[in-house]
Design a protein around this motif. Sequence first.
Motif, mmCIF file in Angstrom:
data_model
loop_
_atom_site.group_PDB
_atom_site.id
_atom_site.type_symbol
_atom_site.label_atom_id
_atom_site.label_comp_id
_atom_site.label_asym_id
_atom_site.label_seq_id
_atom_site.Cartn_x
_atom_site.Cartn_y
_atom_site.Cartn_z
ATOM 1 N N SER A 310 0.821 -1.204 0.000
ATOM 2 C CA SER A 310 0.000 0.000 0.000
ATOM 3 C C SER A 310 0.862 1.264 0.000
ATOM 4 N N PRO A 316 -4.644 -0.456 -2.536
ATOM 5 C CA PRO A 316 -5.491 -0.149 -1.377
ATOM 6 C C PRO A 316 -5.628 -1.337 -0.432
ATOM 7 N N SER A 318 -8.044 -2.068 1.263
ATOM 8 C CA SER A 318 -9.379 -2.659 1.124
ATOM 9 C C SER A 318 -9.392 -3.724 0.014
ATOM 10 N N LYS A 333 -2.755 -3.973 -9.819
ATOM 11 C CA LYS A 333 -2.526 -2.721 -9.083
ATOM 12 C C LYS A 333 -1.033 -2.531 -8.800
#
Lengths: 408, 408
Positions: A310, A316, A318, A333
């Motif tokens: 992160s 993220p 989450s 990501k």
Amino acid sequence: MKAEIISVGTEILLGSLVDTNAAFIAEKMASLGVSISRISTVGDSWQDIYQALEESLGRVDLIIVSGGLGPTEDDITKEVLSRLMGDNLVLDEAALAEIRRRFRGHRIPEKAIQKQAMIPASAKRIPNPVGTAPGIILEKGDKTIILLPGVPREMKRMMEKELYPYLLSRLGTKELISSRILKVWGMGEPQVNQRIADIMLRQSNPRVGLLAKRGEVHISITGKFPPELVGEKIKTVEDKIRERLGSSIWGVDEETLEGVVSRLLKKRGLRIAVAESCTGGLVSHRLTNIPGSSDYFSYGIIGYSNQAKSTFLGVPASLVKKKGAVSSQVAKKMAQGVRKAERTDLGLGITGIAGPSGGSRNKPVGLVYIALSSSEGEICQRFILAGDREDIKWKASQGALDMLRRYL
Amino acid sequence: MKAEIISVGTEILLGSLVDTNAAFIAEKMASLGVSISRISTVGDSWQDIYQALEESLGRVDLIIVSGGLGPTEDDITKEVLSRLMGDNLVLDEAALAEIRRRFRGHRIPEKAIQKQAMIPASAKRIPNPVGTAPGIILEKGDKTIILLPGVPREMKRMMEKELYPYLLSRLGTKELISSRILKVWGMGEPQVNQRIADIMLRQSNPRVGLLAKRGEVHISITGKFPPELVGEKIKTVEDKIRERLGSSIWGVDEETLEGVVSRLLKKRGLRIAVAESCTGGLVSHRLTNIPGSSDYFSYGIIGYSNQAKSTFLGVPASLVKKKGAVSSQVAKKMAQGVRKAERTDLGLGITGIAGPSGGSRNKPVGLVYIALSSSEGEICQRFILAGDREDIKWKASQGALDMLRRYL
């Protein structure tokens, strides 16, 4: 034609040295169509070397000996051969000059220099530009005995630069055996076999074989033809196989995947950043093994902890919570995050479970997601890799580099 | 006692396989005080195996053969031995049961199973729990012939678990040869030699030797003593050497530096982050090769570009400009930056010039700074490392891991 190899060295008999010289020599001889019928290893003992040489001379006409040509008291191969063949050792002036030149500035006893410059009177000297002990070719009647130094680097150079051409003409070799390896990633052995089975069956010269190697398949093409034809004949089969397998073939012979990828990145003038999890730095390590890698390699992040993913990659928390750290979403990501942080052209993201622990029913050990991010967006592949921790790291790094190669 | 080794396998004569079995067997025999006087390699040919066995029997009383025990037509070692010794092959029921159990669920022809279960009538079977072909011990008068499978994993297990104890009692071995390797980082061979020269000279049993290995020195202690004393005798010398060299000895025998460091990190419950430049991910790769590395390895940054050093590690561009990317100040900032970004206990920073290009008169190829950051502040060491790009990367990674070890 049949030949024998004799390796001289007490270290080999003690098990403190693995005899790689014999394998190298045997392979070269095979390519000349000479079949090695025996390899004998003896220690630095007068009687043992004498006996081994004598026995070999009774069986074959060509003998290649490596080891025991150095400057010390226990290097006696040349001396034994001289006695056995009744061919006195004489000082070779050219060898002497060469050895003196190499030892300039070193304090080497004159005796050691002279010893290395002695060769049997009727022998031919093989120069040793990367060491001191010259090699020797002794022809007597039908018999040819070749002495090579035991230092692998010196032996190999002599074999390739001097002995190979000599044997080619001396043996009147009409046919050479030559090989080419095609390296395939992304298909198993059965799949490769299925695609090229007819090519494999149709011909025995060149012969096409398959070898499974740590997650990839190597295709060998081996042919025996006159020297002027051998290259072309192998090329024809290579072309046929390439038609079937296309871009699954990533390289040939001694090439490495990092070498291929580096060349493509340089050629296209692209810079890359790498975000690794389960490979733990191996992809970056491989990419930076190539000289000049700062031209294309910008940086790498090894985001082992979720927090690191992160902080540095903008993945993220989450998303990690929802999909798990090992998921295609997180891989994408990571690739995107590592590319954007420094605005490099490309970003690689790798996340997976290298084991031995950490696996579950849905996400077993060996599950790896690899994503590539570019200005066109992200692509991602899922792998299930077998093996132990280091195997899985290696295969995942291979998968990542291959994805990059295909994109380039 | 003298013995010979025979390796059977056409692949070895073709040079497509390096004979590591012979070295392994030779080393084990040496430790039993048996000296190997010859290693012979022959192909899967009846005549050649027969001849090699016959010749060896004429020279020595103990022969160890590996290879040619498999299920295929060209595996004939057992058959040749049976003929030569006049000892018929008979079906061994225990072997048969064992092989059937291993092949359960596979479709193996009955003939292949039976072939592997045949052993000479007066031989002793050596079980093969990791493969199918059993080993064989045949004693006839003064002669002992031992057949082992060619698959290295199977051969090694048999040698260690079955044959070693057998030979120990059969040879009535009164003295065992045993070795211990002490691994030293941070001193050259001459320095180590100077510190322990008197120990090396004072005794020949155990004998102490030095070996230079890719930037480090290995000290071997080899002794020959009765089985019940050998461990203690070697330990006494090891203790003396440790007194002189202290913490420069980082490990013994097969230990790796990443293994030692990982153990220490786990024991102390500390987490680390790594900032690499010239090592390109190798330090992180090595630290994450150890299973369970997520317990202590938090993340790594490979800051190849100056921009990456500033973005991720907070190394000010002005500092890089003033001192150069390869400087102790930058190494310290990297170590500090990587530690602080995620508040790990420790941070490593490595910057240097791996070459082959990029060197200058003041900052040559091989110059490397390694810094360690902890709550107590930063320490930094400067190295000048020799070798090619991969050597320098390796030695720098070794230097970094050793710095960590000493701190721990």
